[in-house]
Design an enzyme around this catalytic site. Sequence first.
Site, PDB file in Angstrom:
ATOM      1  N   THR B 188      23.485  65.303  29.774  1.00  0.00           N
ATOM      2  CA  THR B 188      23.872  64.067  29.128  1.00  0.00           C
ATOM      3  C   THR B 188      25.269  64.191  28.503  1.00  0.00           C
ATOM      4  O   THR B 188      25.668  65.267  28.089  1.00  0.00           O
ATOM      5  CB  THR B 188      22.850  63.799  28.012  1.00  0.00           C
ATOM      6  OG1 THR B 188      21.571  63.689  28.607  1.00  0.00           O
ATOM      7  CG2 THR B 188      23.168  62.556  27.230  1.00  0.00           C
ATOM      8  N   ARG B 216      12.245  56.575  35.466  1.00  0.00           N
ATOM      9  CA  ARG B 216      12.060  57.381  34.263  1.00  0.00           C
ATOM     10  C   ARG B 216      13.198  57.164  33.264  1.00  0.00           C
ATOM     11  O   ARG B 216      14.368  57.230  33.624  1.00  0.00           O
ATOM     12  CB  ARG B 216      11.991  58.859  34.642  1.00  0.00           C
ATOM     13  CG  ARG B 216      11.881  59.819  33.437  1.00  0.00           C
ATOM     14  CD  ARG B 216      13.230  60.397  33.065  1.00  0.00           C
ATOM     15  NE  ARG B 216      13.125  61.460  32.058  1.00  0.00           N
ATOM     16  CZ  ARG B 216      14.176  62.057  31.486  1.00  0.00           C
ATOM     17  NH1 ARG B 216      15.395  61.711  31.816  1.00  0.00           N
ATOM     18  NH2 ARG B 216      14.009  62.987  30.579  1.00  0.00           N
ATOM     19  N   ASP B 219      15.581  60.215  26.496  1.00  0.00           N
ATOM     20  CA  ASP B 219      15.911  59.823  25.125  1.00  0.00           C
ATOM     21  C   ASP B 219      17.252  59.109  25.007  1.00  0.00           C
ATOM     22  O   ASP B 219      17.465  58.344  24.061  1.00  0.00           O
ATOM     23  CB  ASP B 219      15.919  61.053  24.215  1.00  0.00           C
ATOM     24  CG  ASP B 219      16.992  62.065  24.626  1.00  0.00           C
ATOM     25  OD1 ASP B 219      17.040  62.418  25.829  1.00  0.00           O
ATOM     26  OD2 ASP B 219      17.794  62.483  23.770  1.00  0.00           O
ATOM     27  N   GLY B 240      19.399  66.968  25.800  1.00  0.00           N
ATOM     28  CA  GLY B 240      18.359  67.984  25.940  1.00  0.00           C
ATOM     29  C   GLY B 240      17.191  67.437  26.726  1.00  0.00           C
ATOM     30  O   GLY B 240      17.340  66.478  27.486  1.00  0.00           O
ATOM     31  N   GLY B 242      14.644  65.227  27.297  1.00  0.00           N
ATOM     32  CA  GLY B 242      14.446  63.905  26.719  1.00  0.00           C
ATOM     33  C   GLY B 242      13.031  63.596  26.278  1.00  0.00           C
ATOM     34  O   GLY B 242      12.817  62.942  25.251  1.00  0.00           O
TER      35      GLY B 242
END
Lengths: 321, 321
Positions: B188, B216, B219, B240, B242
């Site tokens: 990310t 999907r 976060d 990280g 999610g």
Amino acid sequence: MNDVRFALHGGAGVLDRQQFSAQREAAYRTVLEQIAGRAVAALVAGASAMDVVEQAVLELEDCPYFNAGYGAVLNRDGAAELDAAIMDGRDRACGAVGAVLRVRNPVQAARAVLRDGAHVMLVGPAADRFAAAAGVPMVLPDYFVLPERVAQLRLAQAQNRVTLDHDETYQPSLAAGASPDPNDKKGTVGAVARDQKRDLAAATSTGGMTNKLPGRLGDAPIIGAGTWADNATCALSATGHGEFFMRCVLAYDVHARMLYGAQDMSSAADAVLARAAQMGGSGGLIAIDRDGRVILPFNAPGMYRAWFAGHGIQVGIYPGG
Amino acid sequence: MNDVRFALHGGAGVLDRQQFSAQREAAYRTVLEQIAGRAVAALVAGASAMDVVEQAVLELEDCPYFNAGYGAVLNRDGAAELDAAIMDGRDRACGAVGAVLRVRNPVQAARAVLRDGAHVMLVGPAADRFAAAAGVPMVLPDYFVLPERVAQLRLAQAQNRVTLDHDETYQPSLAAGASPDPNDKKGTVGAVARDQKRDLAAATSTGGMTNKLPGRLGDAPIIGAGTWADNATCALSATGHGEFFMRCVLAYDVHARMLYGAQDMSSAADAVLARAAQMGGSGGLIAIDRDGRVILPFNAPGMYRAWFAGHGIQVGIYPGG
């Protein structure tokens, strides 16, 4: 028996008592009481909080009185796009789906996401495909399109409004039966439970807002916004203006106020609902804490609700009951 | 000048220093420093935190080194499904998109959702259509499909794995140029800023996980999970695993620990990253608090990052720098 607790909601909003006939009101109260009664009976028989909130939300989805599953409101394109989430207070395991079109009971698809375990949240047509592959019952999209909801959408579009279900003033056919009252202001549905092991769970399901943009997600399927469960604090399901509840991270804010601020659940819930209202969003929530307290606060004129706090099923629509 | 602060990340993960040639490492450091340098120059020239985080994330999206926009990882069906969010610390205004396929820069689509104002989050093909109608530049889906990412997907599928970008062991072509190193563990991307008015903003963008199920969401696009900004506490962007960050409501947890628990930002961030790690999810975050403190903690072996805390642009990949 002494440990089990349960609460459900069928949405919060502008419920005009003057226009709500005694007959219609009785019909709503009966449905709320029946679903809650079955949930409590299951808990007493030893069912898990997770199974009970899933089943209660499924029954609320299947009831056309409420804005979830069958009877959901329609988006700008005339489709019912459905969102749901479920969460297990034992380990924060959770599953959610957003903007599904063909899942008969979105809460089952959310549970299937949880069971699968790879992800927390699936959205859009791919979420429908996942649910079908997981064995969740599917329907054609027109299963959800009720004449009353089409009329409601047309009115909202004529007025160029995006509305919460409970903000609407549509006049559905009284003859249709599916939507039993011209004043049937409804909204998101949800359930929270504590089982005999004192484990907590929460589930929420919704059709969102009439005339919403396609693809719009509100707070209901967002873990921490409209749905939350953690045995350390509480299980919670919210209903209201989702955009404001998302900006408040409403459900997790209650958890955090309890955990870090040493606030009791009721004070925490009142504070976050007041904050959301200050920002412009009204609504309500249901929650059960680890000690078995049950709260059902709302700052809208009414909220469909039923609950069991140890002494019989109680039902309410207006502030007084 | 004294007030402006900035930080960006290009993902956290398993960065094997042994396999990372000096030349490749230098290329990454240069890109990180350049993007941060332009962001700080804009802040010094008076740009708003919102404009600066949007622009920085856009540049990270356009860089093939990172898992967002051009160069994003591919889902199980071989498509890049992209998620992004942006949030304004002044009033918690926010916008997010999930699972978009044709938006060249998802952060621009997220900003368009915010500007439109009706909703907070749009997902799926409908979000692409919204973005196109809002004037956001669109591309064909194959714009995102790089040969290295196809190889990465095939490897993950051969091993039946769903992987964070930083967990992968693929060997992309060194000749291709787009992905400059066989060890380019990425993830990310995100940016946080404080402008001359001391207003905070945050933005995050991602392609998610290789071989993820279509539809999907992790976060990154969830307000309060991967992205948060509130002038009362901090602006934060996470990277990280999610699913664990969603179950921790990671970004809002930092906010809540600061607001209700009187924890300083750094202690709050360490605590929530430890909690996520305990549940099974590693990663990192960047954050700036109201007083201008800048933190970039991570519990993965490395995190691509650059920041300005008042004294020159700093760049790091490994724990030591």
